[in-house]
Scaffold this motif. Structure first.
Motif, PDB file in Angstrom:
ATOM      1  N   VAL A  23       0.838  -1.198   0.000  1.00 36.27           N
ATOM      2  CA  VAL A  23       0.000   0.000   0.000  1.00 36.27           C
ATOM      3  C   VAL A  23       0.868   1.242   0.000  1.00 36.27           C
ATOM      4  O   VAL A  23       0.620   2.209  -0.724  1.00 36.27           O
ATOM      5  CB  VAL A  23      -0.946   0.007   1.220  1.00 36.27           C
ATOM      6  CG1 VAL A  23      -1.851   1.241   1.201  1.00 36.27           C
ATOM      7  CG2 VAL A  23      -1.784  -1.262   1.255  1.00 36.27           C
ATOM      8  N   LEU A  71      -7.231   4.875  -0.952  1.00 38.93           N
ATOM      9  CA  LEU A  71      -5.841   4.494  -1.229  1.00 38.93           C
ATOM     10  C   LEU A  71      -5.087   5.610  -1.958  1.00 38.93           C
ATOM     11  O   LEU A  71      -3.881   5.796  -1.737  1.00 38.93           O
ATOM     12  CB  LEU A  71      -5.805   3.198  -2.045  1.00 38.93           C
ATOM     13  CG  LEU A  71      -6.337   1.948  -1.328  1.00 38.93           C
ATOM     14  CD1 LEU A  71      -6.302   0.751  -2.257  1.00 38.93           C
ATOM     15  CD2 LEU A  71      -5.548   1.675  -0.059  1.00 38.93           C
ATOM     16  N   ASP A 112      -1.753   7.363  -0.564  1.00 33.89           N
ATOM     17  CA  ASP A 112      -0.553   7.482  -1.387  1.00 33.89           C
ATOM     18  C   ASP A 112      -0.062   8.927  -1.427  1.00 33.89           C
ATOM     19  O   ASP A 112       1.136   9.205  -1.286  1.00 33.89           O
ATOM     20  CB  ASP A 112      -0.850   6.988  -2.802  1.00 33.89           C
ATOM     21  CG  ASP A 112       0.371   7.075  -3.712  1.00 33.89           C
ATOM     22  OD1 ASP A 112       1.358   6.367  -3.449  1.00 33.89           O
ATOM     23  OD2 ASP A 112       0.339   7.883  -4.657  1.00 33.89           O
TER      24      ASP A 112
END
Length: 288
Positions: free
Chosen positions: A104, A152, A156
């Motif tokens: 991730v 996500l 990021d």
């Protein structure tokens, strides 16, 4: 924080498969001993309270607005602060093979993103993900996939802005090699005297060095590691208690039950029943 619900898997927009989505309510004495997920990633958003998260041997206090990220294979332990009970949303998922790096965030990055200007947005998105996955009305698969993708992408973005924490970059020292050995071989019968001989050090020095570095003896860490894996198996599989005892290194299920109860604070069956109920909002569909 983990569970696996057979009927709960869905393919999120072709990029990843959601394995579970859950919510932890403010249980003052909630804790999950050391465990890891070899086949999935997990994200946790703290909605209220405070908790102590030990991630790959490094302790992190997390509170409202913080997001924790566990790449697959990351050892972690979680404990609520009794004075400020922890409440969280959490999600476990896998990336579709070949569509993404299999992490991730880069392994060198901090596994926690502190509260920031995106926290309210992340809270809202995690709430939506939980609602969609719980109610499962028409189109929930597509909505859940897009919501997870948005989460996500924010992770990021924020991770790129955080420099790695120098304290969490571990050097390959002797004591860390010993811990790695325990983490890898915890299912085996490990005698500390033989462990000391294997690493060519004195038995008492081994205990002193390990306790000085990690705050616990190698013997107690081994128990914690085994019980952490047992908690994962109790809530994520239908295996019987004696089977789980054997899987984590105990041939005697009664001895395992005694150790589990002493370590976790309740019996394996009680832990399984309560945590599955907490995680899914109703009684488990299986009988154990």
């Amino acid at each position: 924080m983990n569970t696996h619900h057979e009927s709960g898997q869905l393919h999120a927009n072709g990029d990843c498969t959601i394995i579970y989505v859950g919510k932890l309510a403010d249980n003052p004495h909630w804790s999950f001993p050391t465990h890891k997920h070899d086949d999935l990633h997990e994200i946790i958003y703290v909605t209220e309270g405070k908790g102590l998260f030990t991630i790959d041997g490094t302790k992190h206090w997390a509170q409202k607005g913080d997001m924790l990220i566990y790449n697959k294979g990351t050892l972690h332990e979680e404990k609520s602060n009794p004075e400020f009970p922890l409440s969280t949303f959490y999600c476990g998922f896998r990336f579709t093979e070949g569509t993404h790096e299999d992490w991730v965030i880069p392994p060198s990055n901090e596994p926690i993103i502190r509260a920031n200007r995106y926290s309210d947005e992340l809270h809202s998105l995690m709430q939506t993900l939980f609602n969609e996955f719980s109610i499962r009305e028409h189109g929930y698969e597509s909505i859940s996939g897009h919501v997870l993708k948005a989460i996500l992408m924010i992770i990021d973005r924020q991770s790129r802005q955080q420099l790695p924490d120098g304290e969490s970059v571990r050097s390959n020292t002797l004591v860390e090699s010993i811990k790695d050995y325990l983490d890898t071989n915890y299912r085996q019968s490990i005698k500390l005297k033989e462990l000391a001989d294997q690493f060519h050090i004195d038995f008492y020095y081994l205990i002193h060095m390990y306790k000085n570095h990690y705050g616990t003896s190698p013997y107690h860490y081994l128990i914690q590691r085994r019980m952490g894996e047992a908690t994962r198996l109790l809530v994520s599989t239908n295996k019987k208690v004696w089977e789980i005892a054997k899987l984590v290194g105990y041939d005697n299920p009664n001895y395992f039950t005694i150790l589990f109860t002493k370590t976790v604070g309740e019996s394996p069956r009680s832990f399984r029943k309560k945590n599955q109920k907490d995680m899914f909002g109703d009684e488990p569909s299986h009988s154990y």
